[in-house]
Design an enzyme around this catalytic site. Structure first.
Site, PDB file in Angstrom:
ATOM      1  N   ARG A  75      -9.284  -1.448   4.543  1.00 13.64           N
ATOM      2  CA  ARG A  75      -8.999  -0.925   3.194  1.00 13.64           C
ATOM      3  C   ARG A  75     -10.245  -0.955   2.312  1.00 13.64           C
ATOM      4  NH1 ARG A  75      -4.178  -3.157  -0.264  1.00 13.64           N
ATOM      5  NH2 ARG A  75      -5.261  -5.134   0.021  1.00 13.64           N
ATOM      6  N   ARG A  84      -2.760 -15.116   2.542  1.00 19.89           N
ATOM      7  CA  ARG A  84      -1.719 -14.251   1.971  1.00 19.89           C
ATOM      8  C   ARG A  84      -0.541 -14.106   2.933  1.00 19.89           C
ATOM      9  NH1 ARG A  84      -5.315  -9.324   0.942  1.00 19.89           N
ATOM     10  NH2 ARG A  84      -3.496  -8.172   0.199  1.00 19.89           N
ATOM     11  N   ARG A  95       8.213 -11.983  -5.845  1.00 24.70           N
ATOM     12  CA  ARG A  95       7.580 -12.529  -4.647  1.00 24.70           C
ATOM     13  C   ARG A  95       8.040 -13.944  -4.359  1.00 24.70           C
ATOM     14  NH1 ARG A  95       2.735  -9.158  -4.787  1.00 24.70           N
ATOM     15  NH2 ARG A  95       1.539  -9.474  -2.905  1.00 24.70           N
ATOM     16  N   ARG A 113     -11.716  -5.330  -1.682  1.00 23.14           N
ATOM     17  CA  ARG A 113     -11.094  -6.383  -2.488  1.00 23.14           C
ATOM     18  C   ARG A 113     -11.490  -7.763  -1.966  1.00 23.14           C
ATOM     19  NH1 ARG A 113      -4.753  -4.747  -3.185  1.00 23.14           N
ATOM     20  NH2 ARG A 113      -4.535  -6.980  -2.801  1.00 23.14           N
ATOM     21  N   LYS A 117       2.792  -0.712   0.705  1.00 19.70           N
ATOM     22  CA  LYS A 117       3.667  -0.600  -0.474  1.00 19.70           C
ATOM     23  C   LYS A 117       3.042   0.303  -1.537  1.00 19.70           C
ATOM     24  CE  LYS A 117       3.614  -5.097  -1.199  1.00 19.70           C
ATOM     25  NZ  LYS A 117       2.728  -5.530  -0.104  1.00 19.70           N
TER      26      LYS A 117
HETATM   27  P1  AP5 Z   1      -1.655  -0.557   0.740  1.00 15.58           P
HETATM   28  O1  AP5 Z   1      -0.771   0.577   0.362  1.00 15.58           O
HETATM   29  O2  AP5 Z   1      -2.791  -0.906  -0.141  1.00 15.58           O
HETATM   30  O3  AP5 Z   1      -0.756  -1.831   1.070  1.00 15.58           O
HETATM   31  P2  AP5 Z   1       0.017  -2.824   0.104  1.00 15.58           P
HETATM   32  O4  AP5 Z   1       1.306  -3.183   0.778  1.00 15.58           O
HETATM   33  O5  AP5 Z   1       0.074  -2.264  -1.280  1.00 15.58           O
HETATM   34  O6  AP5 Z   1      -0.976  -4.048   0.215  1.00 15.58           O
HETATM   35  P3  AP5 Z   1      -1.533  -5.055  -0.901  1.00 15.58           P
HETATM   36  O7  AP5 Z   1      -2.670  -5.790  -0.274  1.00 15.58           O
HETATM   37  O8  AP5 Z   1      -1.761  -4.346  -2.184  1.00 15.58           O
HETATM   38  O9  AP5 Z   1      -0.344  -6.015  -1.022  1.00 15.58           O
HETATM   39  P4  AP5 Z   1      -0.343  -7.398  -1.574  1.00 15.58           P
HETATM   40  O10 AP5 Z   1       1.116  -7.577  -1.693  1.00 15.58           O
HETATM   41  O11 AP5 Z   1      -1.037  -8.424  -0.780  1.00 15.58           O
HETATM   42  O12 AP5 Z   1      -1.254  -7.300  -2.879  1.00 15.58           O
HETATM   43  P5  AP5 Z   1      -0.931  -7.101  -4.407  1.00 15.58           P
HETATM   44  O13 AP5 Z   1      -1.946  -6.208  -4.977  1.00 15.58           O
HETATM   45  O14 AP5 Z   1       0.504  -6.805  -4.614  1.00 15.58           O
HETATM   46  O15 AP5 Z   1      -2.194  -0.243   2.213  1.00 15.58           O
HETATM   47  C1  AP5 Z   1      -3.143  -1.093   2.841  1.00 15.58           C
HETATM   48  C2  AP5 Z   1      -4.179  -0.235   3.589  1.00 15.58           C
HETATM   49  O16 AP5 Z   1      -3.533   0.485   4.636  1.00 15.58           O
HETATM   50  C3  AP5 Z   1      -4.855   0.842   2.722  1.00 15.58           C
HETATM   51  O17 AP5 Z   1      -6.186   0.939   3.129  1.00 15.58           O
HETATM   52  C4  AP5 Z   1      -4.091   2.141   3.047  1.00 15.58           C
HETATM   53  O18 AP5 Z   1      -4.932   3.271   2.925  1.00 15.58           O
HETATM   54  C5  AP5 Z   1      -3.673   1.905   4.483  1.00 15.58           C
HETATM   55  N1  AP5 Z   1      -2.336   2.445   4.746  1.00 15.58           N
HETATM   56  C6  AP5 Z   1      -1.241   2.311   3.967  1.00 15.58           C
HETATM   57  N2  AP5 Z   1      -0.162   2.886   4.540  1.00 15.58           N
HETATM   58  C7  AP5 Z   1      -0.617   3.386   5.713  1.00 15.58           C
HETATM   59  C8  AP5 Z   1       0.016   4.095   6.777  1.00 15.58           C
HETATM   60  N3  AP5 Z   1       1.332   4.383   6.726  1.00 15.58           N
HETATM   61  N4  AP5 Z   1      -0.721   4.440   7.845  1.00 15.58           N
HETATM   62  C9  AP5 Z   1      -2.052   4.146   7.900  1.00 15.58           C
HETATM   63  N5  AP5 Z   1      -2.696   3.488   6.921  1.00 15.58           N
HETATM   64  C10 AP5 Z   1      -1.985   3.113   5.862  1.00 15.58           C
HETATM   65  O19 AP5 Z   1      -1.185  -8.579  -4.955  1.00 15.58           O
HETATM   66  C11 AP5 Z   1      -2.466  -9.146  -4.958  1.00 15.58           C
HETATM   67  C12 AP5 Z   1      -2.395 -10.574  -5.443  1.00 15.58           C
HETATM   68  O20 AP5 Z   1      -1.914 -10.606  -6.805  1.00 15.58           O
HETATM   69  C13 AP5 Z   1      -1.442 -11.507  -4.683  1.00 15.58           C
HETATM   70  O21 AP5 Z   1      -2.036 -12.047  -3.517  1.00 15.58           O
HETATM   71  C14 AP5 Z   1      -1.169 -12.576  -5.750  1.00 15.58           C
HETATM   72  O22 AP5 Z   1      -2.231 -13.459  -5.878  1.00 15.58           O
HETATM   73  C15 AP5 Z   1      -1.092 -11.747  -7.024  1.00 15.58           C
HETATM   74  N6  AP5 Z   1       0.286 -11.307  -7.287  1.00 15.58           N
HETATM   75  C16 AP5 Z   1       0.749 -10.017  -7.262  1.00 15.58           C
HETATM   76  N7  AP5 Z   1       2.063  -9.979  -7.516  1.00 15.58           N
HETATM   77  C17 AP5 Z   1       2.454 -11.284  -7.699  1.00 15.58           C
HETATM   78  C18 AP5 Z   1       3.689 -11.891  -7.966  1.00 15.58           C
HETATM   79  N8  AP5 Z   1       4.813 -11.187  -8.080  1.00 15.58           N
HETATM   80  N9  AP5 Z   1       3.714 -13.243  -8.082  1.00 15.58           N
HETATM   81  C19 AP5 Z   1       2.600 -13.972  -7.973  1.00 15.58           C
HETATM   82  N10 AP5 Z   1       1.391 -13.468  -7.711  1.00 15.58           N
HETATM   83  C20 AP5 Z   1       1.312 -12.119  -7.571  1.00 15.58           C
HETATM   84 MG    MG Z   2      -0.744  -2.828  -3.151  1.00 18.96          MG
END
Ligand code: AP5
Ligand code: MG
Length: 209
Positions: A122, A166, A88, A155, A13
């Site tokens: 990552r 997660r 979410r 991370r 994402k």
């Molecule tokens: P990346 O682009 O980083 O993936 P992502 O979908 O953004 O993954 P996240 O881990 O950031 O998602 P998340 O939803 O768990 O975490 P968030 O920060 O939102 O890609 C991942 C890896 O793959 C990278 O290394 C990239 O280089 C590689 N990659 C990407 N695309 C690729 C491709 N096409 N081909 C090859 N490689 C690729 O949330 C973190 C925490 O915050 C949550 O767990 C929760 O505790 C809290 N939080 C956030 N939002 C909320 C909410 N709305 N409500 C409650 N708690 C929340």
């Molecule tokens: Mg992300």
């Protein structure tokens, strides 16, 4: 355009959002990034959410909704935005309805094996937040960010136990949003398995641009 990026952890994402903001000229709002910045700054919000995030659970709805509501009231997002990682839960989606009208929801479709491969490799820049990958997107110099020279780290919530948590949380609390938005005719599925350039092409097709 007002978009939601919905999908499991590690679906890509944030990576697609970086490209999409250039294409659409809108801001990315990543709740995860906002929380991580608060943790790094040791602000009251950061202190409150650190343990929750490190363990892979969700921050409570009231805190998250208040944060997004405040951000969406700002001038720079009145014409469009990409909500990356919000809503979410159904409660968050219902709250969002009261303060903004979303035009499309992009649903990142990827199996657990793809998630584990992406999160396992990552590495993130501590300074600018850019996401690298040990195989798919390596930094030119080991442990140094190509973009800002910052230090690269893993991370805490990318540890295997937190990743499992997660995924479990995603299935129970976030996946129901797929039907929630599909039933409204807003959902657009995207195959999130290919490399980024191909996903960008699919993304543009999904938006009809
Ligand atoms: P990346 O682009 O980083 O993936 P992502 O979908 O953004 O993954 P996240 O881990 O950031 O998602 P998340 O939803 O768990 O975490 P968030 O920060 O939102 O890609 C991942 C890896 O793959 C990278 O290394 C990239 O280089 C590689 N990659 C990407 N695309 C690729 C491709 N096409 N081909 C090859 N490689 C690729 O949330 C973190 C925490 O915050 C949550 O767990 C929760 O505790 C809290 N939080 C956030 N939002 C909320 C909410 N709305 N409500 C409650 N708690 C929340
Ligand atoms: Mg992300």
């Amino acid at each position: 355009m007002k978009l939601i990026f919905l999908g499991p952890p590690g679906a890509g994402k944030g990576t697609l959002a970086l490209k999409a903001v250039e294409i659409l000229k809108v801001e990315q709002i990543s709740t995860g990034s906002i929380f991580r910045a608060a943790i790094a700054a040791k602000s009251p919000l950061g202190v409150k959410v650190k343990e929750i995030i490190d363990s892979g659970k969700l921050v409570d709805d009231d805190t998250t909704i208040a944060l997004v509501k405040e951000r969406l009231a700002m001038d720079d997002v009145q014409k469009g935005y990409i909500l990356d990682g919000f809503p979410r839960t159904i409660v968050q989606a219902q709250a969002l309805d009261t303060f903004s009208v979303v035009e499309k929801v992009i649903n990142f479709d990827i199996p657990d094996s793809g998630v584990l491969e992406r999160l396992g490799g990552r590495r993130v820049c501590r300074k600018c937040g850019y996401n690298f990958h040990l195989i798919f997107n390596k930094p030119a110099k080991e442990n140094i960010c190509d973009h800002c020279g910052g230090e690269i780290y893993t991370r805490d919530d990318d540890r295997p136990e937190a990743v499992q948590k997660r995924l479990e949380v995603y299935r129970k609390q976030t996946a129901p949003l797929i039907d929630f938005y599909r039933n409204r005719g807003l959902l657009q599925d995207i195959d999130a398995r290919p490399m980024v350039d191909e996903i960008v092409v699919n993304f543009k097709k999904a938006l009809g641009i």
